[in-house]
Design an enzyme around this catalytic site. Structure first.
Site, PDB file in Angstrom:
ATOM      1  N   LYS A   1     161.712 -15.882  -4.134  1.00 25.10           N
ATOM      2  CA  LYS A   1     161.990 -17.239  -4.621  1.00 25.10           C
ATOM      3  C   LYS A   1     160.786 -17.711  -5.429  1.00 25.10           C
ATOM      4  O   LYS A   1     159.639 -17.434  -5.061  1.00 25.10           O
ATOM      5  CB  LYS A   1     162.262 -18.184  -3.445  1.00 25.10           C
ATOM      6  CG  LYS A   1     162.751 -19.578  -3.861  1.00 25.10           C
ATOM      7  CD  LYS A   1     163.046 -20.486  -2.672  1.00 25.10           C
ATOM      8  CE  LYS A   1     163.560 -21.851  -3.110  1.00 25.10           C
ATOM      9  NZ  LYS A   1     163.794 -22.769  -1.976  1.00 25.10           N
TER      10      LYS A   1
ATOM     11  N   SER B   1     168.412 -25.123  -2.199  1.00 27.05           N
ATOM     12  CA  SER B   1     167.710 -24.854  -3.435  1.00 27.05           C
ATOM     13  C   SER B   1     167.462 -23.374  -3.724  1.00 27.05           C
ATOM     14  O   SER B   1     167.190 -23.014  -4.861  1.00 27.05           O
ATOM     15  CB  SER B   1     166.371 -25.572  -3.412  1.00 27.05           C
ATOM     16  OG  SER B   1     165.518 -25.008  -2.435  1.00 27.05           O
TER      17      SER B   1
ATOM     18  N   SER C   1     167.975 -25.318   2.469  1.00 27.43           N
ATOM     19  CA  SER C   1     167.846 -24.555   1.221  1.00 27.43           C
ATOM     20  C   SER C   1     168.000 -23.046   1.357  1.00 27.43           C
ATOM     21  O   SER C   1     168.129 -22.354   0.345  1.00 27.43           O
ATOM     22  CB  SER C   1     166.501 -24.851   0.563  1.00 27.43           C
ATOM     23  OG  SER C   1     166.536 -26.113  -0.041  1.00 27.43           O
TER      24      SER C   1
END
Lengths: 502, 95
Positions: free
Chosen positions: A79, A154, A178
């Site tokens: 990420k 997210s 997320s």
């Protein structure tokens, strides 16, 4: 067509170590898939050159007969809010777009020490603010089953990278859902550990009292391996707990599973309610005791979250000032203009909303009514979970009220976007661990997930339950329901847990 | 509660944002809606409840007052700055 279960990561690294397959070919295959699925916009940047170099080093080590790690040659996606000197760490924002970090996040160090190879950085909502990956400065990521729908967020890019089987695992961060929500939107496992289990050192800060590092995988066995590798105390993050993961008794005999009555209402999509009812029946048949819980304080969790988290966001993001690193506006002529213009250009609208809400709830005159009150309500939520865990060992709930929604449907309406987090945020406020497990599909082929929540430090037990109760939770119909052409007819996708037999 | 233009200007100042008029208008509407939503806490009785500021179960973790080895040295950190001169971070005039 005959399909067999694909080896898990332990199997993959064993194949590499025994020279059945080279690390280079494994990494090449992942990079080729990343190219093939370019239009999903999974990655912010690829790390092709470094990845191939590292793979060749691992192959050379094996050829020399040297010992390699537990993830030797296993490709993964990172990420874009984990700092590492490989590529730029942008947090999918303009303000960090130029950032070439000289330091490496502890979690990344641990993964790489075991031989894992980062093939690219995944797209996310800018600074992890969002539930759809549409708030990225670089544009949205598409859902793995329907390109017109959101990936969730997210950590949307990471979830889709694993769902499309580009990589067997990806890192994520979970401040209010997320990891778990995009995992549920894409049919993969997503784990948010107990607060403090994995070091946050080198991860771009969002809300320090709820931020957690976790992972996406295709099966619970891989999740267990990653937790064994990454859990533990870090002197660079004073909020880490000494490793309890590898030492806890993970299996529980006939665990009691709680379901929350308060979540069974019309605000939850009928397919999600159907999936939950079905799985509860399956679990009963498999001999698990089901306990009904009433948790009325949870209804306030979302309001508490959207007070506490913006407050911490406004503080954590004040460091991005255009002075020491990142983007600086070229039009600024005074120091105060450097701050104002760099921050205004550099942040996305959702970043600005959260920073301003945070400053609102912390400002004099509103502090007691909002911030202090929310922190008291947080205590009530924690107490409610503590009471619930006197009656059951785990809680099974939906992850979000809806399956993946359409791109553009909610992005301009912050409150309706926030409502998607209503069932994921309470556990962050209480610091609990929770695992998203894929449980099926809607008739139109969208993924459905449920989450298993446990008391603090029950991380290993949750993952063991997912392995143990796997059949009851997943259901027996996996191949038939998943093997279908892509929505646009140009790509053929399959269950990432399976592979064709050549 | 009603969010006024003045409130938005004040919050923009606290947040160090230079906002355009269009941004102010849309932020005012968004903040109004968000504050409307979070104000549902008004109906909750929290009298006698202690606040929770963190969920980590330990506090005051001591270590020796020694600098731990750091990965990035002064030069590496300075090199991150958007503008530099004579080994120092360069900024425009302060006043």
């Amino acid at each position: 067509m005959l399909r067999l279960l694909k080896p898990n990561m332990k199997g993959m690294s064993m194949q590499i170590a025994s020279k059945d397959i080279s690390a280079v070919s494994m990494v090449k295959a992942a990079l080729e898939k990343a190219e093939k699925y370019q239009d999903y916009h999974v990655f912010v940047s690829l790390n092709s050159e470094n990845a191939l170099k590292k793979a060749a080093e691992i192959d050379a080590k094996i050829a020399r007969g040297e010992k390699v790690g537990r993830l030797a040659g296993v490709p993964y996606a990172l990420k874009d809010n984990f700092l590492s000197p490989e590529g730029k760490t942008t947090a999918s924002s303009k303000i960090l777009e130029p950032l070439e970090s000289p330091i490496t996040a502890t979690a990344v160090k641990k993964l790489e020490a075991e031989g894992a190879i980062m093939i690219g950085r995944t797209n996310m909502d800018s600074f992890a603010h969002g539930s759809s990956t549409e708030n990225s400065y670089f544009g949205p990521t598409s859902n793995s089953k329907d390109k017109a729908r959101v990936a969730g967020g997210s950590s949307g890019g990471s979830a889709v990278a694993v769902a499309l089987d580009i990589v067997p695992f990806a890192t994520g961060t979970d401040t209010g859902g997320s990891i778990r929500q995009p995992a549920s939107f894409n049919g993969v496992y997503g784990f948010k550990p107990t607060y403090g289990t994995i070091s946050r050192y080198g991860v771009v800060a969002m809300a320090s009292s709820t931020d957690c590092v976790g992972f996406f995988t295709q099966n619970p066995e891989d999740m267990d391996l990653l937790m064994q590798i990454c859990a533990g105390q870090d002197s660079y993050d004073m909020t880490t707990l000494p490793d309890f993961y590898t030492t806890t008794q993970s299996r529980q005999d006939s665990p009691r599973i709680g379901i929350i009555k308060d979540f069974d209402n019309d605000a939850v999509h009928p397919e999600i309610r159907r999936a939950l009812t079905e799985k509860v029946d399956e679990l009963k048949k498999a001999g698990y005791e089901i306990v009904e819980l009433s948790m009325p304080a949870l209804k306030y969790a979302l309001a508490v979250y959207y007070i506490v988290v913006p407050a911490e966001v406004s503080s954590n993001l004040s460091r991005h000032d255009g002075i020491r690193y990142g983007y600086r506006s070229a039009e600024a002529e005074t120091l105060s203009e450097v701050y104002g213009k760099s921050r205004s250009d550099g942040f996305m609208p959702e970043n600005k909303r959260r920073i301003m809400i945070g400053n609102f709830v912390l400002s004099s005159g509103f502090y007691d009514a909002y911030y202090l009150k929310a922190q008291k309500a947080r205590t009530l939520i924690i107490q409610e979970y503590a009471k619930a865990f006197e009656k059951c060992d785990f809680i099974l709930t939906p992850v979000s009220p809806n399956p993946a929604f359409k791109l553009g449907e909610k992005v301009n309406d912050p409150v309706s976007m926030y409502m998607e987090d209503v069932m994921s945020v309470p556990i962050n406020l209480a610091g609990l661990p929770s695992l998203t497990i894929p449980v099926g599909k809607t008739p139109e082929g969208l993924d459905l997930g449920l989450q298993i929540i446990g008391p603090r430090r029950s991380d290993a037990a949750i993952i063991a339950l997912a392995m143990q109760a796997g059949d009851a939770l997943r259901g027996p119909a996996a191949p038939a329901r998943i093997l279908r052409d892509g929505v646009d007819g140009d790509t053929k996708r399959q269950d990432p847990r399976e592979e064709e037999v050549k | 509660m009603n969010i006024t233009e003045k409130d938005i200007d004040h919050l923009a100042e606290l947040s160090n944002f230079s906002l355009s008029e269009a941004e102010k208008t849309s932020l005012r509407q968004d903040l109004q809606n968000i504050i409307g939503y979070i104000s549902q806490l008004d109906e909750l009785d929290v009298s006698g409840v202690e606040p929770t500021y963190q969920v980590f179960e330990m506090e005051n973790i001591w270590r020796e007052d020694k600098i731990l080895p750091q990965e990035a040295d002064r030069e590496a950190l300075l090199n991150l700055a958007p503008a530099m001169t004579d080994n120092q971070i360069k900024v425009p005039k302060v006043l």
